[in-house]
Write an enzyme that holds these catalytic residues in place. Sequence first.
Site, PDB file in Angstrom:
ATOM      1  N   HIS A 126      29.616 -28.074 -43.232  1.00 32.52           N
ATOM      2  CA  HIS A 126      29.332 -26.655 -43.110  1.00 32.52           C
ATOM      3  C   HIS A 126      28.834 -26.049 -44.404  1.00 32.52           C
ATOM      4  O   HIS A 126      28.609 -24.850 -44.492  1.00 32.52           O
ATOM      5  CB  HIS A 126      30.588 -25.894 -42.674  1.00 32.52           C
ATOM      6  N   SER A 149      42.377 -26.712 -33.280  1.00 33.77           N
ATOM      7  CA  SER A 149      41.887 -25.692 -34.201  1.00 33.77           C
ATOM      8  C   SER A 149      42.465 -24.311 -33.941  1.00 33.77           C
ATOM      9  O   SER A 149      42.254 -23.398 -34.738  1.00 33.77           O
ATOM     10  CB  SER A 149      40.366 -25.604 -34.108  1.00 33.77           C
ATOM     11  N   CYS A 208      35.688 -24.875 -39.444  1.00 30.53           N
ATOM     12  CA  CYS A 208      35.441 -25.975 -40.386  1.00 30.53           C
ATOM     13  C   CYS A 208      36.746 -26.701 -40.686  1.00 30.53           C
ATOM     14  O   CYS A 208      37.739 -26.107 -41.094  1.00 30.53           O
ATOM     15  CB  CYS A 208      34.849 -25.417 -41.678  1.00 30.53           C
TER      16      CYS A 208
END
Lengths: 378, 623
Positions: B370, B325, B383
């Site tokens: 989310h 991420s 997310c």
Amino acid sequence: MAIKTLSAQLNAAAEAATLGVLRRLHLDAPLLLGLLTLCGFGLLVVYSAGDRNFEIVERQLVRLTVAFCLMIAIAQVPPRLLRQWSLALYLFGVLMLFAVLLFGAIGKGAQRWLDLGVIRFQPSELLKLAVPMAVAWLLSLRPLPPRPSWILAAIIVTLIPVLLIAKQPDLGTSLLVLSAGALVLFMAGLSWLMIAGLGAAVAAVAPVVWLLMHDYQRARIFTFLNPESDPLGTGYHIIQSQIAIGSGGLYGKGWLNGTQSHLEFLPERHTDFIFAVIGEEFGFAGIVILLALYLFIIGRGLVIAVRSIDSYGRTLAGGLTLVFFVYIFVNTGMVTGLLPVVGVPLPLISYGGTSMVTLLIGFGMIMGVETHKKSAPT
Amino acid sequence: MRLTSLEERQREQRLVTNRALVAGAVVIVGLLLLCVRLLHLQVDRHEHFSVLSMENRVKIQPVPPTRGLIYDAKGVLLADNHPTFALEITIEKVENLAATIDDLATIIPIEASDRARFERLKRQRMRFQSVPIRLNLSHKEVARFAVNSYRFPGVDVRAELIRTYPFAEATAHVLGYVGRINEREMSQIDTSNYAGTHFIGKGGLEKAHEDVLHGKVGYQQVEVNARGRILRTLESTPPTSGQDIFLSLDMTLQQAAIDALGDRRGAVVAIDPRDGSVLAMVSKPSYDPNRFVEGISGKEYNALLHSLDKPLFDRAARGQYPPGSTVKPFIGLGGLATGVTTAHKTVYCSGAFSLPGQNHRFRCWRKGGHGTVDLEKSIIESCDVYFYSLANQMGIDRLHSFLSQFGFGSRTGIDVAGELAGLLPSREWKQRVRKQTWYPGETLIVGIGQGSFLATPLQLAVATATIANRGRLIVPRLARASRFPGAATETPFPVVARQINVGNPRYWDQVIAAMTQVVESPRGTAKRIRSPEYRIAGKTGTSQVFTLGQKQTYNAAKTPERMRDHALFIAFAPVDAPRIAVAVLVENGGHGGSDAAPIARRVMDVYLGSKSPLPPDEATDGD
């Protein structure tokens, strides 16, 4: 004026006195002067070649003194006596050579020495003198020039020790002994036809000699023909000595300044290869002076031979003088690459006692030939 | 005595005179012949033999330069030259090697390990290069050998400067080490400049700056004798010492990063975004480079090489991990720059994403989803669905070209040898390497930094610094400046930079704001490291693929711990005027927020001079 005359007279008297002393000692002034100059020069070179080692010079000086004493002693002996001893000395020498073959000590891969307990004796050196003496004696038995049967006898007398020495093996000495006998024969008036015939015979025998040679002797000849083929092995000596001589140039690098010798590139630099040191440090000019000195000594020797009153003295003095030249030529030829490497020292210069003693005894005999004329029958 | 007539005697006299004259002539001819020969040698070929005589006695000897020293940013010595005496053998000059060594052992202790090292170095040496049989001789041993040296031609005591690294493990991967030059290196270097040099940089900075550190060889003409012994120096050209190198690396910070990592395997890279200076570069576990300088034993080397922890492996510049991420800020920026999305455009996250017309569900890390997220929220909460969608809309080609601007997929150009490029997948790459066409699903995976996407911690730190710099990418460098020993002025190494254009400068603000909220928002994945003293912008990441090493066999039974995710964190601070950008990787470390981020915080604290304690460890979810 009176003083001048007086001093000139004194000088002349001193000169006469010196010559008188030399005469009474049976010494030949020109020869003695030449030899002393040569040996003095030799000491200088040995000092340089030995890397300023005074011990080496001292030892050489001791040998020189002993050799000169022996020379003076021999000079006292009238040639008449020498002639009488010739045969006995020769036979003794040949006997010793047989003894060496049977009981000799081995040094450097060759049997040359006879250990007599106190001293080690090299009989082949004795023969260098005994052979010319014996040949001169033999030929003096009949009027010169010698007849063929006497020539044959002289050749046999020469060849017996030559072969024995060659068998030790010591090629250098046997060649010198051979040349000593041959040169006496030459001085005795061996006819030119015979000389040509013997030359042809030698040429015919050469291949046989080649077959009988030891490997190291053959290798020397190969190396002589092409030194670069083995630059680190047997060719090293020749290459390095030529570098030393060549780099010396016309005037040399100066005494004690030879790099080839002082940095140890030149092997055997104070013994057999000392001529290269002279070439490097004194240049062509120095060598010419040395050769002139040698020429003077040889010339004086030949004059003595000519002036001798009997054929024994003539042939012996002439033969010994010419052997001296053979020494010079073989050594310098080897060092300059003209001849193969044969273990012959530069006469009266190289470090080492044996050849010096033999040579100076020889010169003692030559002096004797010159100085005992009164006692000889006329 | 035979009685002879007068006539006979006169004839004999004539004969002998005749012969003497002939003999005299022969003698003169012989001596003249000799003179001709001597004239040839001493006059004609005098030049030739003079040269040979010169070559005989004069040898040119190289004098090696002293290798430059290496200092950190504050002048702390990191690589030193330590004088030692070594007993060395020139094998070509020794007749019987085994006997010589046995003889030596009678006067100077020679251990089995010394012999083993000798055998090893012997195989790698160049001809006529001496090989050490004993190192670190004491003065007593030097003296004992000196007395006996005449017995050992070809054996010499050599005073040598040996490289030492005082910080050992702490700087091993950054500096690399020097070692004896081997045959392969010999073919690549300027052999005349290395004529007297025994050591060469084998890795890291030592290798990258070899030309600066090594210097220029000097020469001396020496007179030698026939046995090669040097008698005097005739002429000499002194060597030019190598230049000392001053690093931007700060040993205090380096040590802080090492301490922060603790026993964990991982890497920390800290860069000053203003000029690309590398402030700290740590890879753990590490090794002692001093062991390598004089040739490490095979046993010891194998132990290091085959250790499961891979201590020799430089995780900072050579470790290639899926960035996870941590790439999201970059991809978000790409969406803005390409006009695919805006800061306000939203995506609904139901916990999974499917490509139209396909059944395969790409999951978000949070099962429940989310809900509605915009760019900022998707970065704060990391997310996945938002980025699946964004990546899908951008397509792999635009993703690839945008991300490669940040240096993903290519070497950063840092002055550490052996850096790897990572892998930024593309259509072209897949066709070339896997001989397959690109699938749209793969684009989604790239969008969350997984799959075949690989980046090194160093690349992540550079990319992070580029965000901090609002697009100014500076090639990272360890060496700040070099200086000749004793010289007054330093020569700075050039700063190489390029600008990334995203169209609108506001896009930078928007992404930086989102990254700030990652730390500052109560919902941020790195909220734990929020500092009361300065503002941090960061992004957590978790790398799901177990890729410790490509050759290591995966052994689940033995190494369950090693199956865990790698934890990643990138950050820079202070947000308004960034002075430090950090990338942290903890192998099998779990979560980026809980495991990697505190390490980054501690490094930044030390650098920015903050002493605020970290809040106590608490369970944080998310990646």
